[in-house]
Design a protein around this motif. Structure first.
Motif, short mmCIF file in Angstrom:
data_model
loop_
_atom_site.label_atom_id
_atom_site.label_comp_id
_atom_site.label_asym_id
_atom_site.label_seq_id
_atom_site.Cartn_x
_atom_site.Cartn_y
_atom_site.Cartn_z
N VAL A 135 0.85 -1.19 0.00
CA VAL A 135 0.00 0.00 0.00
C VAL A 135 0.88 1.24 0.00
N GLN A 136 0.79 2.02 -1.09
CA GLN A 136 1.60 3.23 -1.21
C GLN A 136 0.86 4.45 -0.66
N ASN A 137 -0.44 4.54 -0.93
CA ASN A 137 -1.25 5.68 -0.49
C ASN A 137 -2.35 5.13 0.42
N LEU A 138 -2.12 5.20 1.73
CA LEU A 138 -3.03 4.58 2.69
C LEU A 138 -4.41 5.23 2.67
N ALA A 139 -4.48 6.55 2.58
CA ALA A 139 -5.77 7.24 2.56
C ALA A 139 -6.57 6.83 1.33
N GLY A 140 -5.95 6.81 0.18
CA GLY A 140 -6.63 6.38 -1.04
C GLY A 140 -7.07 4.94 -0.96
N PHE A 141 -6.23 4.10 -0.35
CA PHE A 141 -6.57 2.69 -0.19
C PHE A 141 -7.80 2.52 0.69
N ILE A 142 -7.89 3.32 1.74
CA ILE A 142 -9.05 3.24 2.64
C ILE A 142 -10.33 3.58 1.88
N PHE A 143 -10.29 4.62 1.05
CA PHE A 143 -11.46 4.97 0.26
C PHE A 143 -11.81 3.87 -0.74
N LEU A 144 -10.80 3.26 -1.32
CA LEU A 144 -11.03 2.15 -2.24
C LEU A 144 -11.73 0.99 -1.52
N VAL A 145 -11.25 0.66 -0.34
CA VAL A 145 -11.85 -0.42 0.44
C VAL A 145 -13.28 -0.06 0.85
N LEU A 146 -13.52 1.21 1.17
CA LEU A 146 -14.87 1.66 1.50
C LEU A 146 -15.82 1.38 0.33
N ASN A 147 -15.40 1.72 -0.88
CA ASN A 147 -16.23 1.47 -2.06
C ASN A 147 -16.47 -0.03 -2.25
N HIS A 148 -15.43 -0.83 -2.07
CA HIS A 148 -15.58 -2.28 -2.24
C HIS A 148 -16.47 -2.87 -1.15
N ALA A 149 -16.33 -2.39 0.07
CA ALA A 149 -17.20 -2.88 1.15
C ALA A 149 -18.66 -2.53 0.86
N PHE A 150 -18.88 -1.35 0.31
CA PHE A 150 -20.25 -0.95 -0.06
C PHE A 150 -20.80 -1.89 -1.13
N LEU A 151 -20.00 -2.17 -2.15
CA LEU A 151 -20.44 -3.08 -3.21
C LEU A 151 -20.73 -4.48 -2.67
N ASP A 152 -19.86 -4.96 -1.78
CA ASP A 152 -20.09 -6.27 -1.16
C ASP A 152 -21.41 -6.29 -0.40
N ALA A 153 -21.66 -5.25 0.38
CA ALA A 153 -22.90 -5.18 1.16
C ALA A 153 -24.12 -5.11 0.26
N THR A 154 -24.00 -4.37 -0.84
CA THR A 154 -25.11 -4.25 -1.79
C THR A 154 -25.40 -5.59 -2.45
N ARG A 155 -24.35 -6.27 -2.86
CA ARG A 155 -24.54 -7.60 -3.47
C ARG A 155 -25.15 -8.58 -2.47
N ARG A 156 -24.66 -8.55 -1.23
CA ARG A 156 -25.18 -9.45 -0.20
C ARG A 156 -26.67 -9.19 0.04
N ARG A 157 -27.06 -7.91 0.11
CA ARG A 157 -28.47 -7.57 0.28
C ARG A 157 -29.30 -8.05 -0.90
N GLY A 158 -28.73 -7.92 -2.11
CA GLY A 158 -29.43 -8.39 -3.31
C GLY A 158 -29.65 -9.89 -3.27
N ARG A 159 -28.63 -10.63 -2.85
CA ARG A 159 -28.79 -12.09 -2.74
C ARG A 159 -29.83 -12.43 -1.69
N GLU A 160 -29.79 -11.75 -0.55
CA GLU A 160 -30.76 -12.02 0.50
C GLU A 160 -32.17 -11.69 0.05
N ASN A 161 -32.33 -10.62 -0.71
CA ASN A 161 -33.67 -10.26 -1.18
C ASN A 161 -34.21 -11.27 -2.18
N ARG A 162 -33.30 -11.93 -2.93
CA ARG A 162 -33.77 -12.97 -3.84
C ARG A 162 -34.18 -14.23 -3.07
N VAL A 163 -33.55 -14.47 -1.93
CA VAL A 163 -33.84 -15.67 -1.15
C VAL A 163 -35.02 -15.45 -0.22
#
Length: 179
Positions: free
Chosen positions: A61-89
């Motif tokens: 990790v070269q830019n820790l602040a940028g990395f944190i924002f990147l992980v925030l976006n990925h965590a959001f996408l993961d949560a959105t996908r998980r909610r989508g799967r749960e809503n289908r079930v």
């Protein structure tokens, strides 16, 4: 306890987090459309993922602040996908207190409701009979014994991803047979 450290010294993650925390909170609330509880959950998930990643690959990790924002976006996408799967079930719009469900459960269903239920069960039995032996075994493990994907994967000698895919294909086949 011998864990005394210099109180002024802090980890690079803690320092970066404190520095960008207001921006992180705004971004999380924006992603969660103003829902502060979901935003807090997203921030917690982000902090945990960043911490775990840094334990193993901090040098990458070269830019820790940028990395944190990147992980925030990925965590959001993961949560959105998980909610989508749960809503289908899970059918969240289903009214479990509806009169017809209570009538089925109590045995006081009208003859028309009994006939409808019998036809649905007969259709399911026919659809299940049309399955090959491996699909029938999968049906038994997932829907009759209500086993988890790790248990199914272990029983079939496959990985969890393949078990999930096979159950998904089985559901599609059953829907097509029932339609």
């Amino acid at each position: 306890m011998k864990l005394k450290k210099d109180e002024n010294a802090q980890s690079p993650l803690a320092a970066a987090w404190r520095e960008i925390q207001p921006k992180l909170q705004r971004r999380a609330r924006h992603l969660c459309k103003g829902d502060s509880h979901r935003a807090d959950e997203l921030l917690s998930d982000t902090a945990l993922k960043v911490h775990l990643y840094l334990q193993h690959s901090a040098s990458r990790v070269q830019n820790l602040a940028g990395f944190i924002f990147l992980v925030l976006n990925h965590a959001f996408l993961d949560a959105t996908r998980r909610r989508g799967r749960e809503n289908r079930v899970f059918d969240r719009d289903c009214d479990w207190d509806a009169d017809h469900i209570i009538e089925y459960a109590s045995g006081n269903a009208t003859p028309e409701q009994q006939l409808d239920l019998k036809q649905q069960l007969d259709g399911m039995a026919q659809a299940r009979a049309a399955l090959n032996p491996q699909q029938q075994q999968l049906f038994t493990l997932k829907f009759e014994q209500d086993q988890s994907y790790p248990e199914i994967a272990s029983a079939l000698g496959i990985n969890q991803a393949l078990a999930r895919k096979r159950v998904e294909l089985l559901r599609k086949k059953l829907r097509n047979e029932m339609a």
